[in-house]
Design an enzyme around this catalytic site. Sequence first.
Site, short mmCIF file in Angstrom:
data_model
loop_
_atom_site.label_atom_id
_atom_site.label_comp_id
_atom_site.label_asym_id
_atom_site.label_seq_id
_atom_site.Cartn_x
_atom_site.Cartn_y
_atom_site.Cartn_z
N HIS A 106 9.29 7.59 15.98
CA HIS A 106 10.24 6.84 16.80
C HIS A 106 9.57 5.63 17.44
O HIS A 106 9.00 5.71 18.53
CB HIS A 106 10.84 7.75 17.88
CG HIS A 106 12.02 7.14 18.57
ND1 HIS A 106 13.08 7.88 19.03
CD2 HIS A 106 12.33 5.86 18.85
CE1 HIS A 106 13.98 7.07 19.58
NE2 HIS A 106 13.54 5.84 19.49
N ASN A 130 17.52 -0.92 15.26
CA ASN A 130 18.28 -1.75 16.22
C ASN A 130 17.59 -3.09 16.43
O ASN A 130 17.20 -3.45 17.54
CB ASN A 130 18.51 -1.02 17.54
CG ASN A 130 17.21 -0.62 18.23
OD1 ASN A 130 16.19 -0.45 17.58
ND2 ASN A 130 17.27 -0.48 19.54
N ASP A 138 19.90 4.38 16.84
CA ASP A 138 19.10 4.46 18.07
C ASP A 138 19.22 3.22 18.96
O ASP A 138 19.24 2.10 18.48
CB ASP A 138 17.62 4.69 17.76
CG ASP A 138 16.83 4.86 19.04
OD1 ASP A 138 17.28 5.64 19.90
OD2 ASP A 138 15.80 4.19 19.21
N HIS A 169 20.45 9.15 19.15
CA HIS A 169 20.18 8.83 20.56
C HIS A 169 21.40 9.36 21.33
O HIS A 169 22.50 8.84 21.18
CB HIS A 169 20.05 7.30 20.67
CG HIS A 169 20.10 6.75 22.05
ND1 HIS A 169 19.07 6.03 22.60
CD2 HIS A 169 21.06 6.78 23.00
CE1 HIS A 169 19.40 5.65 23.83
NE2 HIS A 169 20.61 6.09 24.10
N HIS A 191 14.43 11.65 21.68
CA HIS A 191 13.95 11.59 23.08
C HIS A 191 14.74 12.43 24.08
O HIS A 191 15.35 11.90 25.00
CB HIS A 191 13.84 10.15 23.56
CG HIS A 191 14.98 9.23 23.18
ND1 HIS A 191 16.29 9.58 23.31
CD2 HIS A 191 14.96 7.97 22.68
CE1 HIS A 191 17.03 8.57 22.90
NE2 HIS A 191 16.25 7.59 22.51
N ASN A 218 15.57 4.59 28.54
CA ASN A 218 16.82 5.24 28.20
C ASN A 218 16.59 6.28 27.11
O ASN A 218 16.19 5.91 26.01
CB ASN A 218 17.81 4.17 27.70
CG ASN A 218 19.19 4.74 27.46
OD1 ASN A 218 19.41 5.94 27.61
ND2 ASN A 218 20.12 3.89 27.05
N ASP A 255 8.73 6.60 21.30
CA ASP A 255 9.83 5.65 21.58
C ASP A 255 9.23 4.33 22.08
O ASP A 255 9.72 3.73 23.04
CB ASP A 255 10.84 6.23 22.59
CG ASP A 255 12.09 5.35 22.72
OD1 ASP A 255 12.25 4.42 21.91
OD2 ASP A 255 12.89 5.60 23.65
N HIS A 281 8.89 -4.96 25.32
CA HIS A 281 9.73 -6.04 25.85
C HIS A 281 8.81 -7.09 26.47
O HIS A 281 7.75 -6.76 27.01
CB HIS A 281 10.68 -5.53 26.93
CG HIS A 281 11.76 -4.63 26.41
ND1 HIS A 281 12.76 -5.07 25.57
CD2 HIS A 281 11.99 -3.31 26.61
CE1 HIS A 281 13.57 -4.06 25.29
NE2 HIS A 281 13.12 -2.97 25.89
N PHE A 325 15.95 -1.49 28.98
CA PHE A 325 15.37 -0.14 28.96
C PHE A 325 14.18 -0.12 28.00
O PHE A 325 14.22 -0.76 26.95
CB PHE A 325 16.40 0.87 28.43
CG PHE A 325 17.58 1.10 29.34
CD1 PHE A 325 17.46 1.97 30.42
CD2 PHE A 325 18.80 0.49 29.10
CE1 PHE A 325 18.56 2.23 31.23
CE2 PHE A 325 19.90 0.74 29.91
CZ PHE A 325 19.79 1.61 30.99
ZN ZN Z 1 16.89 5.73 21.88
#
Ligand code: ZN
Length: 462
Positions: A66, A100, A158, A185, A238, A309, A336, A340, A354
Site C-alpha cells: 500500500h 488514485n 483507495d 478503503h 488500513h 485517513n 500507506d 505531500h 490526509f
Molecule cells: Zn486509503
Amino acid sequence: MLGAMNSLLVTGGRVIDPANQFDSIADVLIADGKISRVGQGLSAPEGAEILDAKGKVVCPGLIDLHVHLREPGQTAKENLATGTAAAARGGFTSVVCMPNTSPAIDNSGTVALIRERASREGVVNVFVTGAISKNIAGEELAPIGALKRAGVVAITDDGHCIQNNELMRRACEYAKMFDLPVMDHCQDYSLVTEGVMHEGYWSTVLGLRGWPAAGEEMIVARNVLLAELTGAKIHCQHLSTAGSVALLREAKKRGVPISGEACPHHFVLTDAAIAGSEKFWSGDGKALAESQMDELPSWPAYDTNFKMNPPLRPAGDRDAIIEGLADGTIDILCSDHAPHCDYEKEVEFDYAPFGITGLETELALTLMQLVHSRRLSLPDLIAKYTVAPARLLNLPKGALGPGADADVTIFDPVADWIFHATESASKSRNSPFNGWKLKGRAVATIVGGRKVWSEQNDLAAV
Ligand SMILES: [Zn+2]
C-alpha cells in the site's frame, strides 16, 4: 555468461523465511538474480561478493502493498525514482502502488505507462493496482478485464470508497472472474461527512470535525457480506478501529474470504497526538516515551503531519489493532506511504490533505511495537511483510527457496537510530515521526540479486 560474475554470498545471518518455515543461522547464495542455495557453510564461487550478515536478520525481500508513488501527474510530491529509493532505504524490495493518481490508473494504457517507467526508473519492483471505478468516481466500473490483462495485481479505489453497494457487488463478481483481489478503503461518506480526525474526546476539545469509528466499520461489515455473497477476495485497507478488527475476526472464523492490513501510525500513535506532543507523551504515549531520549520529540497541537485517513484513534483502538495483528486477524503490514508537499501540509488542519510518508520508518516502528514489546514473534512479523502480501496478490515473491527471485532484505533488528525527515529519500517530508529514536533498521536491500541500497554506500549502486 560466467555465473560467478553475478554471485553474492550472504553469510552468517539469522535467515528467516516464513513461507518455508525456515529460521536458522545460515548462508544464502545468490547467482544470476536467483536464490541458488540456503544452508550452512556454503562456499563462495570464484569472484562472488561476500556480504557478512552476522548478527543481522536475512529474509525474503519485504513487500509493501500500500504505497502512493504519485505517478502519473503528482510528481511534485513523489515519483517512481524517489518513491522506490525510499522503499529501498526502508528495506522494501517490492511496492504496490495505488491508482488514485492524476489521471487515475483506470485503463490499460496508464498501467502500461507506469510499468514501463517503473522498469526504467524504479530501484525496487513496482506492482500496479487498477481502479475499481472509472476516474475513481464510484459511478461506473473501470474495464477490469483489460486492467488484468495489462498486469494489475488488484483493484482498489483507495483514497475513495464505492458507496453504491450494488456497484461494489458487481466489481467483486468481475474481480472473482479475473482472479483479482478487491482492496477497499473503508469509509462511509454519509457517516464521515467532513470529518478530519477521530470523533471523540479530543475532537471535541480541539474543535475539529469528527470521523466516527462507525464510518469505517459500516463498510468493513458491507465487505464481509459481499465477500460472502460473491466469493471474491476482499482486502480491507488500513484498518484503524477495534470494531473493524472484531468484524474481521468473526468473519474469518466462518471462512469468509476477507483480509485486512494495518499501518504503523494506527498502532503507534493515538488521536491525543493531535493535541500536541505534551498531551501525547504524558498520556497514551507514556510507554513509548521510555524508548525515546530524555528530550522527547515535540510537535505543536494541530500538526497536520498527524492528519491521515482513516484518522488516528484512541488507545483502545490502537490496542485492538495490535491484538488483531498478534492473533492473526490482521494478515498484512504496510505503510500507506502518502507523500505531500510542504506547502500543501502547511495550512490549517481542516484544509490539509490526509496522509503521511512511511516507507523508511515502518520496519522500525513495527519491530518496536510488535516484536520488541513481545506481542509478535520475528518470523510472524516477517510473514506479514512477505508471504502474506505475496499470497493475497499472487506475486511470485516473498520466499527464499532455490530458484526464487533473489529479493532479499538484511536488517539489524536492534539498531538504534534517529529518523530525520529532511534526510529522507522521499521527495516529501510529511512524517509525524521526525526526530524519533527508532529501533531496527535495514542494512542492505537486494533486488534480483543486485544490492540496490546498503548502509555503507547509500544508493551508490543505483
Ligand atoms: Zn486509503
